[in-house]
Each structure stands twice: as C-alpha cells, then as structure tokens.
Write a protein that holds these residues in place. Structure first.
Motif, PDB file in Angstrom:
ATOM      1  N   GLU A  68      37.420  41.895  45.725  1.00 51.60           N
ATOM      2  CA  GLU A  68      37.774  40.479  45.737  1.00 51.60           C
ATOM      3  C   GLU A  68      36.670  39.629  45.125  1.00 51.60           C
ATOM      4  O   GLU A  68      36.942  38.723  44.329  1.00 51.60           O
ATOM      5  CB  GLU A  68      38.090  40.037  47.162  1.00 51.60           C
ATOM      6  CG  GLU A  68      39.358  40.665  47.685  1.00 51.60           C
ATOM      7  CD  GLU A  68      39.631  40.358  49.148  1.00 51.60           C
ATOM      8  OE1 GLU A  68      39.008  39.424  49.695  1.00 51.60           O
ATOM      9  OE2 GLU A  68      40.472  41.055  49.737  1.00 51.60           O
ATOM     10  N   LYS A  69      35.439  39.910  45.465  1.00 49.21           N
ATOM     11  CA  LYS A  69      34.301  39.158  44.928  1.00 49.21           C
ATOM     12  C   LYS A  69      34.252  39.280  43.404  1.00 49.21           C
ATOM     13  O   LYS A  69      34.108  38.280  42.687  1.00 49.21           O
ATOM     14  CB  LYS A  69      33.000  39.686  45.544  1.00 49.21           C
ATOM     15  CG  LYS A  69      31.742  39.098  44.942  1.00 49.21           C
ATOM     16  CD  LYS A  69      30.506  39.761  45.542  1.00 49.21           C
ATOM     17  CE  LYS A  69      29.245  39.311  44.845  1.00 49.21           C
ATOM     18  NZ  LYS A  69      28.063  40.033  45.358  1.00 49.21           N
ATOM     19  N   LEU A  70      34.384  40.498  42.909  1.00 49.10           N
ATOM     20  CA  LEU A  70      34.282  40.710  41.463  1.00 49.10           C
ATOM     21  C   LEU A  70      35.472  40.123  40.712  1.00 49.10           C
ATOM     22  O   LEU A  70      35.313  39.606  39.601  1.00 49.10           O
ATOM     23  CB  LEU A  70      34.113  42.202  41.169  1.00 49.10           C
ATOM     24  CG  LEU A  70      32.792  42.791  41.665  1.00 49.10           C
ATOM     25  CD1 LEU A  70      32.790  44.310  41.513  1.00 49.10           C
ATOM     26  CD2 LEU A  70      31.608  42.164  40.944  1.00 49.10           C
ATOM     27  N   VAL A  71      36.654  40.171  41.303  1.00 46.64           N
ATOM     28  CA  VAL A  71      37.823  39.562  40.660  1.00 46.64           C
ATOM     29  C   VAL A  71      37.649  38.048  40.590  1.00 46.64           C
ATOM     30  O   VAL A  71      37.944  37.426  39.570  1.00 46.64           O
ATOM     31  CB  VAL A  71      39.125  39.966  41.383  1.00 46.64           C
ATOM     32  CG1 VAL A  71      40.296  39.099  40.946  1.00 46.64           C
ATOM     33  CG2 VAL A  71      39.429  41.440  41.124  1.00 46.64           C
ATOM     34  N   ARG A  72      37.132  37.451  41.670  1.00 55.20           N
ATOM     35  CA  ARG A  72      36.863  36.000  41.636  1.00 55.20           C
ATOM     36  C   ARG A  72      35.818  35.680  40.576  1.00 55.20           C
ATOM     37  O   ARG A  72      35.945  34.711  39.835  1.00 55.20           O
ATOM     38  CB  ARG A  72      36.412  35.501  43.010  1.00 55.20           C
ATOM     39  CG  ARG A  72      37.534  35.348  44.004  1.00 55.20           C
ATOM     40  CD  ARG A  72      37.120  34.577  45.255  1.00 55.20           C
ATOM     41  NE  ARG A  72      35.927  35.087  45.885  1.00 55.20           N
ATOM     42  CZ  ARG A  72      35.887  36.073  46.785  1.00 55.20           C
ATOM     43  NH1 ARG A  72      37.001  36.651  47.160  1.00 55.20           N
ATOM     44  NH2 ARG A  72      34.755  36.458  47.320  1.00 55.20           N
ATOM     45  N   GLN A  73      34.782  36.500  40.482  1.00 57.70           N
ATOM     46  CA  GLN A  73      33.740  36.272  39.480  1.00 57.70           C
ATOM     47  C   GLN A  73      34.291  36.402  38.065  1.00 57.70           C
ATOM     48  O   GLN A  73      33.802  35.741  37.152  1.00 57.70           O
ATOM     49  CB  GLN A  73      32.581  37.267  39.661  1.00 57.70           C
ATOM     50  CG  GLN A  73      31.686  36.951  40.815  1.00 57.70           C
ATOM     51  CD  GLN A  73      30.557  37.960  40.976  1.00 57.70           C
ATOM     52  OE1 GLN A  73      30.419  38.900  40.195  1.00 57.70           O
ATOM     53  NE2 GLN A  73      29.749  37.770  41.997  1.00 57.70           N
ATOM     54  N   ALA A  74      35.296  37.234  37.882  1.00 54.58           N
ATOM     55  CA  ALA A  74      35.890  37.414  36.547  1.00 54.58           C
ATOM     56  C   ALA A  74      36.618  36.159  36.095  1.00 54.58           C
ATOM     57  O   ALA A  74      36.941  36.018  34.917  1.00 54.58           O
ATOM     58  CB  ALA A  74      36.831  38.614  36.543  1.00 54.58           C
ATOM     59  N   GLY A  75      36.886  35.245  37.027  1.00 61.36           N
ATOM     60  CA  GLY A  75      37.433  33.937  36.672  1.00 61.36           C
ATOM     61  C   GLY A  75      38.778  33.951  35.982  1.00 61.36           C
ATOM     62  O   GLY A  75      39.058  33.111  35.143  1.00 61.36           O
ATOM     63  N   GLY A  76      39.624  34.924  36.312  1.00 62.77           N
ATOM     64  CA  GLY A  76      40.954  34.955  35.711  1.00 62.77           C
ATOM     65  C   GLY A  76      41.112  35.994  34.618  1.00 62.77           C
ATOM     66  O   GLY A  76      42.205  36.176  34.093  1.00 62.77           O
ATOM     67  N   ALA A  77      40.037  36.704  34.268  1.00 64.10           N
ATOM     68  CA  ALA A  77      40.137  37.750  33.247  1.00 64.10           C
ATOM     69  C   ALA A  77      40.959  38.932  33.752  1.00 64.10           C
ATOM     70  O   ALA A  77      41.533  39.676  32.965  1.00 64.10           O
ATOM     71  CB  ALA A  77      38.744  38.219  32.825  1.00 64.10           C
ATOM     72  N   VAL A  78      41.011  39.106  35.069  1.00 60.66           N
ATOM     73  CA  VAL A  78      41.832  40.128  35.721  1.00 60.66           C
ATOM     74  C   VAL A  78      42.419  39.524  36.985  1.00 60.66           C
ATOM     75  O   VAL A  78      41.921  38.516  37.485  1.00 60.66           O
ATOM     76  CB  VAL A  78      41.026  41.397  36.096  1.00 60.66           C
ATOM     77  CG1 VAL A  78      40.479  42.096  34.883  1.00 60.66           C
ATOM     78  CG2 VAL A  78      39.915  41.075  37.077  1.00 60.66           C
ATOM     79  N   HIS A  79      43.473  40.129  37.481  1.00 67.07           N
ATOM     80  CA  HIS A  79      44.040  39.745  38.773  1.00 67.07           C
ATOM     81  C   HIS A  79      44.012  40.958  39.687  1.00 67.07           C
ATOM     82  O   HIS A  79      43.981  42.092  39.215  1.00 67.07           O
ATOM     83  CB  HIS A  79      45.471  39.235  38.621  1.00 67.07           C
ATOM     84  CG  HIS A  79      45.535  37.817  38.174  1.00 67.07           C
ATOM     85  ND1 HIS A  79      46.520  36.960  38.573  1.00 67.07           N
ATOM     86  CD2 HIS A  79      44.725  37.083  37.365  1.00 67.07           C
ATOM     87  CE1 HIS A  79      46.325  35.768  38.027  1.00 67.07           C
ATOM     88  NE2 HIS A  79      45.247  35.831  37.286  1.00 67.07           N
ATOM     89  N   LEU A  80      44.025  40.695  40.986  1.00 66.76           N
ATOM     90  CA  LEU A  80      44.037  41.754  41.989  1.00 66.76           C
ATOM     91  C   LEU A  80      45.320  41.662  42.799  1.00 66.76           C
ATOM     92  O   LEU A  80      45.653  40.599  43.331  1.00 66.76           O
ATOM     93  CB  LEU A  80      42.827  41.611  42.919  1.00 66.76           C
ATOM     94  CG  LEU A  80      42.749  42.578  44.109  1.00 66.76           C
ATOM     95  CD1 LEU A  80      42.629  44.027  43.629  1.00 66.76           C
ATOM     96  CD2 LEU A  80      41.558  42.217  44.992  1.00 66.76           C
ATOM     97  N   ALA A  81      46.032  42.769  42.862  1.00 75.49           N
ATOM     98  CA  ALA A  81      47.229  42.877  43.696  1.00 75.49           C
ATOM     99  C   ALA A  81      46.892  43.814  44.849  1.00 75.49           C
ATOM    100  O   ALA A  81      46.604  44.990  44.640  1.00 75.49           O
ATOM    101  CB  ALA A  81      48.396  43.429  42.886  1.00 75.49           C
TER     102      ALA A  81
END
Length: 165
Positions: A63-76
């Motif tokens: 979750e932390k890394l997906v938030r840091q990616a700023g929209g470059a990836v999403h997490l399901a």
C-alpha cells in the motif's frame, strides 16, 4: 475487513487518498478493477487473508509503495477466503500472493513476504516512471550535503526526515 495500516486520509507527500489507487476487489468487480483497468496501467493484485502474519507484513508495504507511485500503478486487494472461486480460477494456492496484470493479462507474480526494497523493485519493473518518495529524495539530498562537507545542513535534513517518519 482488517486494516493493514493503510490510511484513507490524504497522503501528505502526494495529496492523494489511498482509495484513488487501492481498491478492495471481489468477483463482481474484478473485470472492471483489474482486467479493464490493466489496459491503461499496471494493476497489482494482492491475495490476502486476515489471519496470515505474512499478509499483515506485506500489505502495508504494498500500500505504501502504490501510494508513492502516485497513480503509476493501482492495487487491487482480494480477500482469499471470501473469493475462493476467483482464487481457484487464478490458481492461487497460498497467501500472500501478488500478481501484476498488464493489458488484461497476468505478467508476473510472487508469493510470500518480500523486503520493501524487493517489492519496490518489483513494482518499478512495471512502473518505470515511479519516483522516489519525498523521504528518499530528502535522504539523498542529506547524503550529498554530508559528502560535500556540510554536516550541519545534512543534520538538519536528517532531523526533518525523522520528524516526518
């Protein structure tokens, strides 16, 4: 559902809320949230359970890394126990299991707990534009200041990082 440490509050560093990039998915929303969305950007699918200590360790990192990616990836996020039919269709046999979808297809996966650095490198393969976090940028700046001999400036930056973290 158990919260693994992610916040739905706005992220101070990016101004984004968790719910923009992180979604709880089930059989009814899988086509839209994973398959269709993966045509526009990589979607990381995380199979987890509430009882797994390994899931409790990995989920906050993802979750932390997906938030840091700023929209470059999403997490399901998919609860393995509540979505056994979906897990069976994808041949998921253990948790945590992480699968990346690109262009409607699974392209890579891993099972078990990984270090934050390993997860970051895994995500970066699919989101090469992923920027370092503000903390990582500050640490790099502090190291440069220290190497240049400006110990006081480096110390000030390290102090700010400690307060932020």
């Amino acid at each position: 559902m158990q919260d693994f440490g992610g916040s739905k509050e706005p992220d101070v560093a990016t101004g984004a809320s968790q719910t923009q990039f992180i979604h709880d998915v089930d059989m009814s929303s899988f086509m839209v949230e994973v398959i269709e969305k993966s045509t526009a950007l990589p979607v990381i699918v995380s199979f987890w359970t509430e009882w797994s200590d390994n899931c409790k360790k990995l989920s906050p990192v993802l979750e932390k890394l997906v938030r840091q990616a700023g929209g470059a990836v999403h997490l399901a996020r998919i609860n393995f126990e509540q979505n056994q039919q979906l897990a069976a269709q994808m041949k998921i046999q253990s948790v945590p299991t992480v699968v990346v979808f690109v262009n409607q297809r699974p392209v890579d996966a891993f099972t078990g707990v990984k270090s934050e650095q390993d997860v970051k490198e895994f995500i970066a393969r699919f989101a090469p534009d992923m920027q370092p976090s503000p903390v990582e940028q500050a640490l790099e700046q502090a190291a440069e200041q220290f190497a240049a001999g400006d110990v006081q400036a480096a110390g000030g930056i390290y102090s700010q990082v400690m307060q932020a973290e």
